[in-house]
Scaffold this motif. Structure first.
Motif, PDB file in Angstrom:
ATOM      1  N   MET A  30       0.827  -1.207   0.000  1.00 42.88           N
ATOM      2  CA  MET A  30       0.000   0.000   0.000  1.00 42.88           C
ATOM      3  C   MET A  30       0.861   1.256   0.000  1.00 42.88           C
ATOM      4  O   MET A  30       1.938   1.288   0.589  1.00 42.88           O
ATOM      5  N   ASP A  31       0.363   2.288  -0.648  1.00 38.09           N
ATOM      6  CA  ASP A  31       1.024   3.587  -0.587  1.00 38.09           C
ATOM      7  C   ASP A  31       0.730   4.247   0.758  1.00 38.09           C
ATOM      8  O   ASP A  31      -0.300   3.988   1.386  1.00 38.09           O
ATOM      9  N   LYS A  32       1.644   5.105   1.180  1.00 36.38           N
ATOM     10  CA  LYS A  32       1.366   5.914   2.366  1.00 36.38           C
ATOM     11  C   LYS A  32       0.151   6.793   2.081  1.00 36.38           C
ATOM     12  O   LYS A  32      -0.107   7.176   0.944  1.00 36.38           O
ATOM     13  N   LYS A  33      -0.589   7.148   3.122  1.00 39.79           N
ATOM     14  CA  LYS A  33      -1.756   7.993   2.913  1.00 39.79           C
ATOM     15  C   LYS A  33      -1.903   8.979   4.062  1.00 39.79           C
ATOM     16  O   LYS A  33      -1.264   8.839   5.112  1.00 39.79           O
ATOM     17  N   ASP A  34      -2.740   9.965   3.839  1.00 40.38           N
ATOM     18  CA  ASP A  34      -3.048  10.943   4.875  1.00 40.38           C
ATOM     19  C   ASP A  34      -4.307  10.501   5.611  1.00 40.38           C
ATOM     20  O   ASP A  34      -5.288  10.075   4.989  1.00 40.38           O
ATOM     21  N   TYR A  35      -4.279  10.619   6.931  1.00 41.13           N
ATOM     22  CA  TYR A  35      -5.421  10.254   7.766  1.00 41.13           C
ATOM     23  C   TYR A  35      -5.927  11.510   8.474  1.00 41.13           C
ATOM     24  O   TYR A  35      -5.305  11.984   9.427  1.00 41.13           O
ATOM     25  N   LYS A  43     -13.820  15.275   6.480  1.00 36.08           N
ATOM     26  CA  LYS A  43     -12.394  15.206   6.775  1.00 36.08           C
ATOM     27  C   LYS A  43     -11.933  16.556   7.309  1.00 36.08           C
ATOM     28  O   LYS A  43     -12.223  17.596   6.716  1.00 36.08           O
ATOM     29  N   GLU A  49       0.854  17.866  11.040  1.00 34.88           N
ATOM     30  CA  GLU A  49       0.825  16.425  10.818  1.00 34.88           C
ATOM     31  C   GLU A  49       1.893  15.712  11.639  1.00 34.88           C
ATOM     32  O   GLU A  49       2.899  16.303  12.024  1.00 34.88           O
ATOM     33  N   GLY A  63       1.568   6.490   7.204  1.00 37.35           N
ATOM     34  CA  GLY A  63       1.139   7.757   6.630  1.00 37.35           C
ATOM     35  C   GLY A  63       1.184   8.837   7.685  1.00 37.35           C
ATOM     36  O   GLY A  63       1.829   8.690   8.731  1.00 37.35           O
ATOM     37  N   THR A  64       0.488   9.932   7.424  1.00 41.69           N
ATOM     38  CA  THR A  64       0.481  11.060   8.352  1.00 41.69           C
ATOM     39  C   THR A  64      -0.908  11.259   8.937  1.00 41.69           C
ATOM     40  O   THR A  64      -1.926  11.074   8.258  1.00 41.69           O
ATOM     41  N   TYR A 198      -9.209   3.475  11.943  1.00 44.90           N
ATOM     42  CA  TYR A 198      -9.594   4.104  10.678  1.00 44.90           C
ATOM     43  C   TYR A 198     -10.108   3.072   9.679  1.00 44.90           C
ATOM     44  O   TYR A 198     -11.062   3.328   8.929  1.00 44.90           O
ATOM     45  N   ASP A 202     -14.085   3.006   8.022  1.00 47.43           N
ATOM     46  CA  ASP A 202     -14.494   2.908   6.617  1.00 47.43           C
ATOM     47  C   ASP A 202     -15.509   1.784   6.415  1.00 47.43           C
ATOM     48  O   ASP A 202     -16.475   1.938   5.649  1.00 47.43           O
TER      49      ASP A 202
END
Length: 469
Positions: A30-35, A43, A49, A63-64, A198, A202
Motif C-alpha cells: 500500500m502507498d502511504k496515505k493521509d489520515y 475530513k 501532521e 502515513g500522516t 480508521y 471505513d
C-alpha cells in the motif's frame, strides 16, 4: 510501504497462515496515505501532521495523521449531539441492520484486519487474529441483544479513550456497543496504533452508518484529553488501556452524572500455591505475563509464591522463558514481538536500571536481521524486590514480571490485595480449599482459578446494556 521491507514469502503452512501472509503482503504494497480527523463525516485537517510507523519495523510508515486544531473536540461533541437526536430515534432493528452488515464486512476482511493489527501494534499473528475475533464477538453479541429486545434509553454522546494495549477490540468494541445502544461517539485512539480504527471506520460507513454517529480525532501529545473529558455535554467516558493519560481520567473533576467505564490495565497478579504440576503453572504464568510483550490489559505483572515452592517455580519459569521466540510478530511461531515504541522501550530500560539488583533474567535488546528496526527485548524477571518497591505495586504494561516470595497462604493473599489490580487476579492450585479462600478474601473484580485465559481482556465491558439509561 513495500520500499523499505522485503515482502514476506507465503509459506506452505495452514490456509489461515496463507491468508494472513497474503493480506500482510497486500498491506506492505500500500502507498502511504493521509489520515484526517473525521467529524460529522467530514475530513478535518489542521495542517499539523505527524507520521505513524510500525513497531515491527520503524521504516514502515503508514502515513500522516492530523494534530487536532483548537476547539475540535468541542465541535466533535456538538456534531455528535446533533446526530444523536436522529440516531437514537431509529428503531433498534434499523441499527442492527447496519451493524449486521458491518459485521459481515469485518468477517470478510478478517485476515487483512489481523495483518494490519500486527503491523500497527506488534501483536503476533495469533494475538492479532484473537483481537479481531474479540471484536467480532462484541458486535455479534450486540446484534443479538438488539434482536432480542433491549430495555433502557440511549444516553447521549460517549467519549472513548483507548491505548495501544488493544488497538482494535477495545476502541471499536466499545464504540460499536455504544452506537448499537443508540448513542454517538467521539473516539481518540492510540497515537501509536490508530490505523485499525480508521480501517473499521471505513467499513462502518460502507455499511450505512450515518454521518456524525462515529467521530475520530488523533492526538500525538494528548492535549485534547482534558478538554474532551470535561465537556459537559458528554453522557459517559470509556478509558481502555494503560498509562497516565487514562489513569488521570479517573481523578478528573466531572459532572456527577457522567458515566465512566474503566478498563485500565493493572498488575493482574497470580498466586501459585500447591499447583500439582509446577511446569504447567509456570507455563500459564509466562503466557499471561508476556502475551503481547506484557502490554495486554490482562497481562500479569506480579506472581506470588511461597518460600517452599520458589525454587521449583523459578526453575520451571526460567526454562520456559529462555525458549521464547522473540522475533518479527508476523513470522510463524513467534512468541513475542516488540514493545510499541521508543518511548515505551525507554521506560523498560529505565525500569531495568532502577531494579537491576533484583533482575534474574532478561532485560536486553534483541537485534537481528528482522528485529533491528524495532524495539524487541527479552522479558525481564525480577525476584525478591522489597514489598514497597513500585515494581511490586504499580503496573508498567511492559514485558516484566516481579516474583514475590512469602511465608504462607495468608501472607500471599495480603500481598495480592496490595496490588494495583487491573482486570483480574488469579490462583493456580490443585487445592480446592485454597481456591475457596482466595475467592473469598481477594478483592478483585474478576478472579480465575487455574486458567488465566478465561478472563476476557479487551472490551470486557463492551455490552449494549452498559450504554443505556
Amino acid at each position: 510501504m513495500s520500499d523499505t521491507r522485503a515482502i514476506m514469502e507465503v509459506t506452505e503452512g495452514t490456509e489461515e497462515d496463507r491468508k494472513f501472509e497474503a493480506s500482510l503482503n497486500s498491506i506492505l504494497h500500500m502507498d502511504k496515505k493521509d489520515y484526517p480527523a473525521y467529524v460529522g463525516g467530514l475530513k478535518v485537517a489542521s495542517g499539523h501532521e505527524f507520521p505513524v510507523a510500525s513497531p515491527v519495523d520503524n521504516s514502515i510508515i503508514f502515513g500522516t495523521f492530523q494534530e487536532p486544531e483548537e476547539g475540535l473536540t468541542d465541535r466533535a461533541v456538538i456534531v455528535a449531539k446533533e446526530a444523536f437526536a436522529e440516531w437514537s430515534a431509529k428503531d433498534p432493528s434499523e441499527r442492527m441492520a447496519i451493524f449486521d452488515q458491518a459485521l459481515e464486512n469485518i468477517i470478510r476482511q478478517k485476515y487483512r484486519i489481523a495483518a494490519l493489527v500486527t503491523l500497527s501494534s506488534g501483536m503476533t499473528r495469533d494475538e492479532a487474529l484473537d483481537e479481531v475475533e474479540r471484536l467480532i464477538e462484541v458486535i455479534d453479541d450486540g446484534c443479538q441483544d438488539l434482536d432480542e429486545g433491549i430495555e433502557g434509553k440511549p444516553s447521549g454522546v460517549w467519549a472513548i479513550f483507548s491505548e495501544y494495549n488493544s488497538p482494535l477490540a477495545a476502541p471499536i468494541g466499545y464504540a460499536a456497543a455504544a452506537m448499537m445502544a443508540g448513542n454517538t461517539v467521539v473516539i481518540i485512539p492510540s497515537k501509536y496504533a490508530p490505523v485499525p480504527v480508521y480501517f473499521i471506520y471505513d467499513l462502518f460507513v460502507r455499511a450505512g452508518l450515518p454521518d456524525g454517529v462515529f467521530n475520530i480525532i488523533t492526538d500525538r501529545f494528548d492535549s485534547t484529553t482534558d478538554a474532551l473529558a470535561n465537556n459537559m455535554d458528554l453522557a459517559g467516558i470509556v478509558a481502555a488501556g494503560s498509562g497516565d493519560r487514562l489513569e488521570n481520567l479517573m481523578f478528573m473533576q466531572a459532572d456527577d452524572e457522567l458515566r465512566f467505564i474503566n478498563e485500565v490495565k493493572g498488575m493482574n497478579p497470580i498466586l501459585v500455591y500447591r499447583p500439582g504440576n509446577m511446569k504447567d503453572a509456570a507455563r500459564k504464568v509466562a503466557a499471561s505475563a508476556f502475551s503481547f510483550a506484557g502490554q495486554s490489559v490482562v497481562s500479569c505483572s506480579k506472581v506470588v509464591v511461597t518460600i517452599k515452592e520458589q525454587k521449583q517455580f523459578l526453575d520451571e519459569l526460567l526454562a520456559i522463558v529462555r525458549e521464547l521466540k522473540i522475533d518479527d510478530p508476523a513470522e510463524p511461531g513467534t512468541d513475542m514481538g516488540p514493545v510499541i515504541s521508543k518511548n515505551v522501550y525507554q521506560r523498560f530500560d529505565d525500569l531495568i536500571d532502577d531494579n537491576f539488583d533484583y533482575l534474574v533474567y532478561g532485560g536486553k535488546r534483541v537485534i537481528n536481521e528482522l528485529t533491528g528496526a524495532g524495539f524487541y527485548v527479552t522479558p525481564a524477571i525480577f525476584v525478591g524486590a522489597p514489598e514497597d518497591e513500585d515494581i511490586n505495586n504499580m503496573d508498567n504494561a511492559l514485558p516484566v514480571l516481579s516474583v514475590q516470595i512469602v511465608e504462607d497462604l495468608d501472607a500471599a493473599i495480603e500481598v495480592i490485595n496490595c496490588s494495583e489490580f487491573g482486570l483480574s487476579a488469579g490462583v493456580i492450585t490443585k487445592d480446592d480449599a485454597v481456591a475457596d479462600q482466595f475467592i473469598r478474601e481477594v478483592n478483585a473484580d474478576e478472579i480465575f482459578v487455574n486458567d488465566p485465559s478465561i478472563i476476557i481482556g479487551a472490551a470486557s465491558k463492551a455490552k449494549v446494556e452498559n450504554f443505556l439509561d
